[in-house]
Motif scaffolding. Structure first.
Motif, PDB file in Angstrom:
ATOM      1  N   ARG A 111      -4.117 -27.524 -13.476  1.00 20.10           N
ATOM      2  CA  ARG A 111      -3.777 -28.079 -12.168  1.00 20.10           C
ATOM      3  C   ARG A 111      -4.971 -27.541 -11.057  1.00 20.10           C
ATOM      4  O   ARG A 111      -4.898 -26.308 -10.990  1.00 20.10           O
ATOM      5  CB  ARG A 111      -2.426 -27.791 -11.823  1.00 20.10           C
ATOM      6  N   ALA A 132      -2.617 -30.494  -9.430  1.00 17.96           N
ATOM      7  CA  ALA A 132      -2.421 -31.756 -10.352  1.00 17.96           C
ATOM      8  C   ALA A 132      -3.431 -31.648 -11.364  1.00 17.96           C
ATOM      9  O   ALA A 132      -4.728 -31.169 -11.156  1.00 17.96           O
ATOM     10  CB  ALA A 132      -2.314 -33.156  -9.844  1.00 17.96           C
ATOM     11  N   VAL A 192      -6.122 -39.993  -0.992  1.00 18.28           N
ATOM     12  CA  VAL A 192      -4.752 -39.052  -1.430  1.00 18.28           C
ATOM     13  C   VAL A 192      -5.414 -37.571  -1.283  1.00 18.28           C
ATOM     14  O   VAL A 192      -6.474 -37.530  -1.887  1.00 18.28           O
ATOM     15  CB  VAL A 192      -4.089 -39.518  -2.344  1.00 18.28           C
ATOM     16  N   SER A 227       2.258 -25.787  -3.395  1.00 15.67           N
ATOM     17  CA  SER A 227       1.696 -26.894  -4.407  1.00 15.67           C
ATOM     18  C   SER A 227       0.956 -26.135  -5.494  1.00 15.67           C
ATOM     19  O   SER A 227      -0.211 -25.433  -4.979  1.00 15.67           O
ATOM     20  CB  SER A 227       1.100 -28.004  -3.541  1.00 15.67           C
ATOM     21  N   ILE A 270      -4.249 -33.612  -2.701  1.00  8.90           N
ATOM     22  CA  ILE A 270      -3.058 -32.841  -3.277  1.00  8.90           C
ATOM     23  C   ILE A 270      -3.356 -31.269  -3.335  1.00  8.90           C
ATOM     24  O   ILE A 270      -4.697 -30.990  -3.696  1.00  8.90           O
ATOM     25  CB  ILE A 270      -2.832 -33.432  -4.680  1.00  8.90           C
ATOM     26  N   LYS A 328      -1.181 -40.801 -12.338  1.00 12.25           N
ATOM     27  CA  LYS A 328       0.098 -41.095 -12.045  1.00 12.25           C
ATOM     28  C   LYS A 328       0.731 -41.132 -10.683  1.00 12.25           C
ATOM     29  O   LYS A 328       1.349 -42.050 -10.166  1.00 12.25           O
ATOM     30  CB  LYS A 328       1.243 -40.423 -13.009  1.00 12.25           C
ATOM     31  N   VAL A 329       0.042 -40.331  -9.822  1.00 14.69           N
ATOM     32  CA  VAL A 329       0.450 -40.371  -8.409  1.00 14.69           C
ATOM     33  C   VAL A 329      -0.474 -41.543  -7.865  1.00 14.69           C
ATOM     34  O   VAL A 329       0.393 -42.303  -7.067  1.00 14.69           O
ATOM     35  CB  VAL A 329      -0.173 -39.001  -7.670  1.00 14.69           C
ATOM     36  N   SER A 378       1.819 -44.537  -8.784  1.00 18.12           N
ATOM     37  CA  SER A 378       3.032 -44.591  -8.141  1.00 18.12           C
ATOM     38  C   SER A 378       2.983 -45.128  -6.620  1.00 18.12           C
ATOM     39  O   SER A 378       3.702 -45.721  -6.048  1.00 18.12           O
ATOM     40  CB  SER A 378       3.610 -43.465  -8.119  1.00 18.12           C
ATOM     41  N   LEU A 379       1.565 -44.872  -5.866  1.00 16.46           N
ATOM     42  CA  LEU A 379       1.319 -45.348  -4.730  1.00 16.46           C
ATOM     43  C   LEU A 379       0.899 -46.825  -4.659  1.00 16.46           C
ATOM     44  O   LEU A 379       0.608 -47.274  -3.682  1.00 16.46           O
ATOM     45  CB  LEU A 379       0.409 -44.402  -4.210  1.00 16.46           C
ATOM     46  N   GLU A 438      -1.782 -36.443 -14.174  1.00 14.95           N
ATOM     47  CA  GLU A 438      -0.883 -36.307 -13.169  1.00 14.95           C
ATOM     48  C   GLU A 438      -1.463 -36.897 -11.778  1.00 14.95           C
ATOM     49  O   GLU A 438      -0.901 -37.910 -11.088  1.00 14.95           O
ATOM     50  CB  GLU A 438      -0.589 -34.932 -12.587  1.00 14.95           C
ATOM     51  N   SER A 439      -2.622 -36.906 -11.560  1.00 15.18           N
ATOM     52  CA  SER A 439      -3.293 -37.326 -10.366  1.00 15.18           C
ATOM     53  C   SER A 439      -3.432 -38.965 -10.645  1.00 15.18           C
ATOM     54  O   SER A 439      -3.080 -39.845  -9.714  1.00 15.18           O
ATOM     55  CB  SER A 439      -4.897 -37.106 -10.162  1.00 15.18           C
TER      56      SER A 439
END
Length: 231
Positions: free
Chosen positions: A146, A176, A163, A173, A165, A183-184, A187-188, A180-181
């Motif tokens: 991450r 990611a 975006v 934090s 992170i 999936k983020v 999701s957006l 995971e990135s």
């Protein structure tokens, strides 16, 4: 066209070179071309050969350009370029096996690897040169661990997503990894998405306000480029 070293395949963080290259320099590059063996032809604003040089590393005109050749390309310039003759340069860019159309508004952003394609997670890190056989730990450190991330994507309606992170800050934090990135971004609402430079370079501002926490101990990192959105 073949002959690139270290490799002809994509490889992250490496500059691959060909022993026979023809390069066009404009003032956007700087004041001088790269020095070395070969040959250069200075072409003025009208496309006319104004100067022939028997080595590389000369001045670049504010208007016009310099054609620099190494290896066979240098020999081609030596055989064909003549003082006072007119040279026309045509450029084309090939992507995924086909020619890309260029116009005055065409721009390109360097990044990778891809995260989403057509709404599905599609991380092609091997094809893009982010996995090195000689150093398998590189991809683990870069993609599996991450880290702070800077991501770009596009939604089905054409809206762009940018975006950031934060990471490397337990309690705030941890960042990611690539999956995971992806999936983020999904999701957006992104259907296509790509990873951009992250780590200490990850920073976002809105107006005059910085809205992220850069991970470098020294704070915000001076960087050479960024994406600017102007209303």
């Amino acid at each position: 066209v073949g002959g690139d070293t270290i490799t002809e395949l994509a490889k992250h963080d490496f500059t691959c070179k060909d022993g026979s290259e023809l390069i066009q320099y404009t003032s956007v590059f700087g004041e001088k071309t790269e020095s070395g063996d070969g040959m250069e032809v200075l072409v003025n604003h009208a496309g006319v050969v104004a100067e022939i040089r028997n080595k590389r590393g000369g001045d670049i005109p504010s208007s016009g350009s310099v054609l620099a050749g190494t290896g066979e390309a240098a020999e081609w310039l030596r055989d064909h370029a003549r003082q006072g003759m007119k040279i026309q340069v045509k450029s084309k860019i090939i992507g995924d096996g086909r020619q890309l159309k260029l116009n005055q508004t065409t721009s390109m952003i360097n990044g990778g690897p891809r995260l989403l394609e057509n709404g599905e997670i599609s991380i092609n890190a091997v094809e893009e040169g982010f996995h090195w056989e000689e150093d398998p730990g590189f991809y683990y450190r870069f993609g599996e661990r991450r880290n702070p991330r800077t991501l770009a994507g596009i939604k089905e309606n054409g809206n762009l997503l940018f975006v950031t992170i934060d990471g490397r800050a337990p309690g705030w934090s941890v960042g990611a990894n690539f999956e995971e990135s992806a999936k983020v971004m999904k999701s957006l609402g992104a259907v296509d998405a790509i990873n951009l430079d992250g780590g200490g370079s990850t920073t976002m501002t809105v107006g005059d306000d910085r809205v992220t926490r850069p991970s470098d101990a020294a704070g915000e990192r001076p960087i050479a480029d960024g994406i600017l959105l102007v209303e």
